[in-house]
Design a protein around this motif. Structure first.
Motif, PDB file in Angstrom:
ATOM      1  N   LEU A  35     -11.889 -44.385 -82.308  1.00 24.50           N
ATOM      2  CA  LEU A  35     -12.400 -43.260 -82.102  1.00 24.50           C
ATOM      3  C   LEU A  35     -12.685 -41.577 -81.377  1.00 24.50           C
ATOM      4  CD1 LEU A  35     -13.787 -44.910 -85.768  1.00 24.50           C
ATOM      5  CD2 LEU A  35     -11.742 -43.584 -85.762  1.00 24.50           C
ATOM      6  N   ALA A  36     -13.480 -41.760 -80.535  1.00 34.10           N
ATOM      7  CA  ALA A  36     -13.694 -41.052 -79.842  1.00 34.10           C
ATOM      8  C   ALA A  36     -13.144 -40.535 -79.073  1.00 34.10           C
ATOM      9  CB  ALA A  36     -14.840 -41.765 -79.108  1.00 34.10           C
ATOM     10  N   GLU A  37     -12.017 -41.707 -78.677  1.00 31.18           N
ATOM     11  CA  GLU A  37     -11.075 -41.677 -77.309  1.00 31.18           C
ATOM     12  C   GLU A  37     -12.030 -41.203 -76.332  1.00 31.18           C
ATOM     13  OE1 GLU A  37      -8.958 -38.071 -77.963  1.00 31.18           O
ATOM     14  OE2 GLU A  37      -7.669 -38.860 -79.787  1.00 31.18           O
ATOM     15  N   ARG A  38     -13.148 -41.635 -75.703  1.00 29.49           N
ATOM     16  CA  ARG A  38     -13.409 -41.691 -74.583  1.00 29.49           C
ATOM     17  C   ARG A  38     -14.793 -43.297 -75.147  1.00 29.49           C
ATOM     18  NH1 ARG A  38     -18.339 -37.022 -74.204  1.00 29.49           N
ATOM     19  NH2 ARG A  38     -18.375 -38.038 -72.696  1.00 29.49           N
ATOM     20  N   PRO A  39     -15.488 -44.104 -73.675  1.00 29.51           N
ATOM     21  CA  PRO A  39     -16.433 -45.024 -73.910  1.00 29.51           C
ATOM     22  C   PRO A  39     -17.074 -44.668 -74.628  1.00 29.51           C
ATOM     23  CG  PRO A  39     -15.281 -44.739 -71.591  1.00 29.51           C
ATOM     24  CD  PRO A  39     -14.851 -44.050 -72.418  1.00 29.51           C
ATOM     25  N   VAL A  40     -17.393 -45.728 -76.084  1.00 28.30           N
ATOM     26  CA  VAL A  40     -19.081 -45.197 -76.613  1.00 28.30           C
ATOM     27  C   VAL A  40     -19.924 -46.601 -76.036  1.00 28.30           C
ATOM     28  CG1 VAL A  40     -19.569 -44.541 -78.414  1.00 28.30           C
ATOM     29  CG2 VAL A  40     -17.841 -43.552 -77.881  1.00 28.30           C
ATOM     30  N   LEU A  41     -20.864 -46.534 -75.392  1.00 29.77           N
ATOM     31  CA  LEU A  41     -22.297 -47.739 -75.645  1.00 29.77           C
ATOM     32  C   LEU A  41     -23.294 -47.473 -76.623  1.00 29.77           C
ATOM     33  CD1 LEU A  41     -22.264 -46.647 -71.536  1.00 29.77           C
ATOM     34  CD2 LEU A  41     -20.717 -48.814 -73.198  1.00 29.77           C
ATOM     35  N   LEU A  42     -24.041 -48.035 -77.343  1.00 31.27           N
ATOM     36  CA  LEU A  42     -24.778 -48.255 -78.353  1.00 31.27           C
ATOM     37  C   LEU A  42     -26.283 -48.731 -77.545  1.00 31.27           C
ATOM     38  CD1 LEU A  42     -22.457 -49.645 -81.172  1.00 31.27           C
ATOM     39  CD2 LEU A  42     -23.732 -46.558 -80.466  1.00 31.27           C
ATOM     40  N   LYS A  43     -27.219 -48.042 -77.881  1.00 31.86           N
ATOM     41  CA  LYS A  43     -28.612 -48.484 -76.896  1.00 31.86           C
ATOM     42  C   LYS A  43     -29.096 -48.699 -78.242  1.00 31.86           C
ATOM     43  CE  LYS A  43     -32.422 -48.894 -74.946  1.00 31.86           C
ATOM     44  NZ  LYS A  43     -32.711 -50.551 -73.840  1.00 31.86           N
ATOM     45  N   ALA A  44     -29.141 -50.185 -78.567  1.00 29.15           N
ATOM     46  CA  ALA A  44     -29.742 -50.719 -79.837  1.00 29.15           C
ATOM     47  C   ALA A  44     -31.562 -51.144 -79.777  1.00 29.15           C
ATOM     48  CB  ALA A  44     -29.356 -51.899 -80.237  1.00 29.15           C
ATOM     49  N   GLU A  45     -31.509 -49.302 -80.244  1.00 30.42           N
ATOM     50  CA  GLU A  45     -33.559 -49.672 -80.444  1.00 30.42           C
ATOM     51  C   GLU A  45     -33.886 -49.263 -81.720  1.00 30.42           C
ATOM     52  OE1 GLU A  45     -37.086 -48.860 -78.645  1.00 30.42           O
ATOM     53  OE2 GLU A  45     -34.974 -49.650 -78.155  1.00 30.42           O
ATOM     54  N   ASN A  46     -32.123 -50.486 -83.122  1.00 32.39           N
ATOM     55  CA  ASN A  46     -33.200 -50.334 -83.782  1.00 32.39           C
ATOM     56  C   ASN A  46     -32.880 -51.779 -84.541  1.00 32.39           C
ATOM     57  OD1 ASN A  46     -29.510 -50.677 -83.704  1.00 32.39           O
ATOM     58  ND2 ASN A  46     -29.410 -51.495 -85.824  1.00 32.39           N
ATOM     59  N   LEU A  47     -33.051 -52.180 -83.420  1.00 31.72           N
ATOM     60  CA  LEU A  47     -33.145 -54.232 -82.882  1.00 31.72           C
ATOM     61  C   LEU A  47     -34.908 -54.128 -83.086  1.00 31.72           C
ATOM     62  CD1 LEU A  47     -30.182 -55.191 -81.546  1.00 31.72           C
ATOM     63  CD2 LEU A  47     -30.863 -55.092 -84.221  1.00 31.72           C
ATOM     64  N   GLN A  48     -35.911 -52.778 -82.132  1.00 36.96           N
ATOM     65  CA  GLN A  48     -36.982 -52.736 -81.486  1.00 36.96           C
ATOM     66  C   GLN A  48     -38.239 -52.864 -82.866  1.00 36.96           C
ATOM     67  OE1 GLN A  48     -39.529 -53.313 -79.297  1.00 36.96           O
ATOM     68  NE2 GLN A  48     -38.147 -51.586 -78.208  1.00 36.96           N
ATOM     69  N   ARG A  49     -39.385 -53.827 -82.412  1.00 35.19           N
ATOM     70  CA  ARG A  49     -40.006 -54.255 -83.027  1.00 35.19           C
ATOM     71  C   ARG A  49     -40.670 -52.890 -83.974  1.00 35.19           C
ATOM     72  NH1 ARG A  49     -43.407 -58.685 -82.086  1.00 35.19           N
ATOM     73  NH2 ARG A  49     -43.435 -57.928 -79.563  1.00 35.19           N
ATOM     74  N   THR A  50     -40.919 -53.353 -85.389  1.00 38.34           N
ATOM     75  CA  THR A  50     -40.931 -52.699 -86.208  1.00 38.34           C
ATOM     76  C   THR A  50     -40.046 -51.533 -86.782  1.00 38.34           C
ATOM     77  OG1 THR A  50     -41.560 -50.579 -84.982  1.00 38.34           O
ATOM     78  CG2 THR A  50     -43.183 -51.689 -85.733  1.00 38.34           C
ATOM     79  N   GLY A  51     -38.207 -51.961 -85.992  1.00 37.70           N
ATOM     80  CA  GLY A  51     -37.382 -51.254 -86.470  1.00 37.70           C
ATOM     81  C   GLY A  51     -36.982 -50.013 -85.582  1.00 37.70           C
ATOM     82  N   ALA A  52     -37.856 -49.625 -84.775  1.00 39.46           N
ATOM     83  CA  ALA A  52     -37.506 -48.474 -84.176  1.00 39.46           C
ATOM     84  C   ALA A  52     -38.617 -48.032 -82.978  1.00 39.46           C
ATOM     85  CB  ALA A  52     -38.108 -47.312 -85.438  1.00 39.46           C
ATOM     86  N   PHE A  53     -37.991 -47.290 -82.011  1.00 41.15           N
ATOM     87  CA  PHE A  53     -38.368 -47.004 -81.057  1.00 41.15           C
ATOM     88  C   PHE A  53     -40.162 -46.778 -80.983  1.00 41.15           C
ATOM     89  CE2 PHE A  53     -37.932 -42.539 -82.851  1.00 41.15           C
ATOM     90  CZ  PHE A  53     -38.206 -42.186 -81.956  1.00 41.15           C
ATOM     91  N   LYS A  54     -40.883 -46.543 -82.477  1.00 39.40           N
ATOM     92  CA  LYS A  54     -41.526 -45.343 -82.373  1.00 39.40           C
ATOM     93  C   LYS A  54     -43.061 -46.292 -81.943  1.00 39.40           C
ATOM     94  CE  LYS A  54     -40.893 -41.681 -84.614  1.00 39.40           C
ATOM     95  NZ  LYS A  54     -41.250 -40.196 -83.775  1.00 39.40           N
ATOM     96  N   ILE A  55     -43.416 -47.877 -81.663  1.00 36.10           N
ATOM     97  CA  ILE A  55     -43.712 -49.294 -81.269  1.00 36.10           C
ATOM     98  C   ILE A  55     -43.809 -48.452 -79.621  1.00 36.10           C
ATOM     99  CG2 ILE A  55     -41.804 -50.573 -80.688  1.00 36.10           C
ATOM    100  CD1 ILE A  55     -45.393 -51.310 -82.317  1.00 36.10           C
ATOM    101  N   ARG A  56     -43.355 -47.886 -79.241  1.00 40.86           N
ATOM    102  CA  ARG A  56     -43.036 -48.194 -77.959  1.00 40.86           C
ATOM    103  C   ARG A  56     -44.498 -46.373 -77.051  1.00 40.86           C
ATOM    104  NH1 ARG A  56     -39.040 -49.405 -74.486  1.00 40.86           N
ATOM    105  NH2 ARG A  56     -36.938 -50.219 -75.274  1.00 40.86           N
ATOM    106  N   GLY A  57     -44.637 -45.484 -77.741  1.00 38.56           N
ATOM    107  CA  GLY A  57     -46.000 -44.082 -77.894  1.00 38.56           C
ATOM    108  C   GLY A  57     -46.669 -44.805 -78.407  1.00 38.56           C
ATOM    109  N   ALA A  58     -46.561 -45.766 -80.046  1.00 36.15           N
ATOM    110  CA  ALA A  58     -47.622 -45.859 -80.577  1.00 36.15           C
ATOM    111  C   ALA A  58     -48.127 -46.718 -80.503  1.00 36.15           C
ATOM    112  CB  ALA A  58     -47.006 -46.026 -82.278  1.00 36.15           C
TER     113      ALA A  58
END
Length: 397
Positions: A35-58
């Motif tokens: 669809l994007a006409e270019r390679p698309v990669l997905l960094k799946a941080e939705n799979l992080q503990r608590t469901g988001a990247f925020k655990i890292r900073g907190a």
């Protein structure tokens, strides 16, 4: 640590987070790439503990509090994800936490924070309101305030995601697209990647309804509640101005379609803020050369919101069609319409009859039909078939 974290601060945060934050995977997507006409990669941080990247900073912040600060507990303001992360990190540290969230915050995020043992207070209409209220609680209780983005320790923690990307991105040119609310995640990733992968293009993305980094005045609510921050961070803004190549915007329709695509084709549940980078890539706004990597920052979307977004996204992509037809009020007329629809291989989801209204005659009725279609082209074919059948068709959605 200075007000502006360095890549060494990010590396130190990575050490603290070892065994706490997950190293989330990067997936390729054939469908999104087409669809994007270019390679698309997905960094799946939705799979992080608590469901988001925020655990890292907190966690990185709470791990560095003194005994005295821990004794007073912590307080924060959050659109939802940061609050969950602070609640989880506080529980692990054995300290009390108070989380102030907007009154309209998704209940999935509210209940998750409560389940970690935090005191959750619903107050204010948006993040900026809750921030002011949380600061009042800080003054009243003496608790240590853990800001969602205006803290170098938080930025350094979020930057660990960038350290992971340095080894996960393909060699050569690439583009990383990052959702931007207060700017903590984008600032941390930018610090890490600029130091270690300077050739990578970095693009921030905001919701069109709330895009201060893009120079737009807030215009209303957005399904990307996690990045609906009206005022850019004093600490983060200069970092992003120095290190990002661009900041682009996407609207709720584009975000909704991205959520549906990620769910249906990549089997990933992603909230509005997390889907915004995919929306930007699909809209052709990421720029640059080479693969485009979308940072799926979070997946905390409740069932009610998901249901609404799916309907909206399917409608926007032409896969739900709602039409009103003015028809003679006589036996067999509805059966004839059903036959026309069946001939076009569309599925009827709902039918409503309206016999009252200014534009409805004495011997007429209006039928409102909700139909499941393949795409926008199929919707247009169906409308033409009904019109050719002698009906006046009014498209509602």
């Amino acid at each position: 640590m200075s007000d502006r974290p360095t890549v060494d601060d990010v590396r130190a945060a990575q050490e603290r987070l070892h065994g706490v934050a997950r190293v989330t995977p990067v997936y390729s997507s054939e469908t999104l790439s087409r669809l994007a006409e270019r390679p698309v990669l997905l960094k799946a941080e939705n799979l992080q503990r608590t469901g988001a990247f925020k655990i890292r900073g907190a966690y990185n912040t709470i791990a560095q509090l003194s005994s005295e600060e821990r004794g007073r507990g912590v307080v924060t303001a959050s659109a939802g994800n940061h609050g969950q992360a602070v609640a989880w990190a506080a529980r692990e540290a054995g300290i009390a936490a108070t989380i102030v969230v907007p009154e309209a915050a998704p209940m999935a995020k509210v209940e998750a924070a409560r389940s970690y043992g935090a005191n959750v207070e619903l107050a204010g209409e948006g993040f900026d309101d809750t921030l002011a209220i949380a600061r009042e609680r800080e003054a009243e209780t003496g608790a240590t305030f853990v800001h969602a983005f205006e803290d170098p320790r938080v930025i350094a923690g979020q930057g660990t995601l960038g350290l992971e990307l340095t080894g996960q991105l393909p060699t050569g040119e690439a583009v990383v697209v990052i959702p931007v609310g207060g700017g903590g995640l984008a600032a941390g990733i930018a610090i890490a990647l600029r130091a270690l992968r300077p050739e990578v293009r970095l693009v921030g993305v905001q919701s069109a309804a709330c895009a201060p980094f893009a120079g737009r005045e807030p215009t209303g609510t957005t399904i990307a509640d996690g990045i609906a921050v009206k005022h850019p961070g004093v600490l983060t803004r200069p970092i992003l101005e120095d290190l990002l190549d661009d900041v682009v915007v996407v609207d709720d329709e584009e975000i909704s379609q991205a959520i549906v695509l990620l769910l249906e084709r990549s089997k990933l549940v992603v909230e509005g803020a997390g889907a915004a980078p995919v929306a930007a890539i699909l809209a052709g706004r990421a720029g640059g050369q080479g693969p485009a990597c979308a940072v799926l920052a979070g997946g905390n979307i409740d069932a009610t919101t998901m249901s609404s977004v799916i309907r909206y996204g399917l409608t926007a992509s032409g896969r739900y069609l709602v039409v009103a037809l003015l028809i003679p009020d006589r036996p067999g007329e509805l059966a004839r319409i059903v036959g026309l629809i069946a001939a076009q291989r569309a599925n009827i989801l709902a039918i409503q009859h309206h016999r009252e209204g200014r534009n409805i005659g004495v011997l007429e009725t209006e039928a409102e039909l909700t139909l499941e279609t393949r795409d926008e082209e199929h919707s247009q074919l169906l409308i033409r078939a009904l019109a050719d059948g002698g009906y006046t068709v009014r498209r509602l959605r």
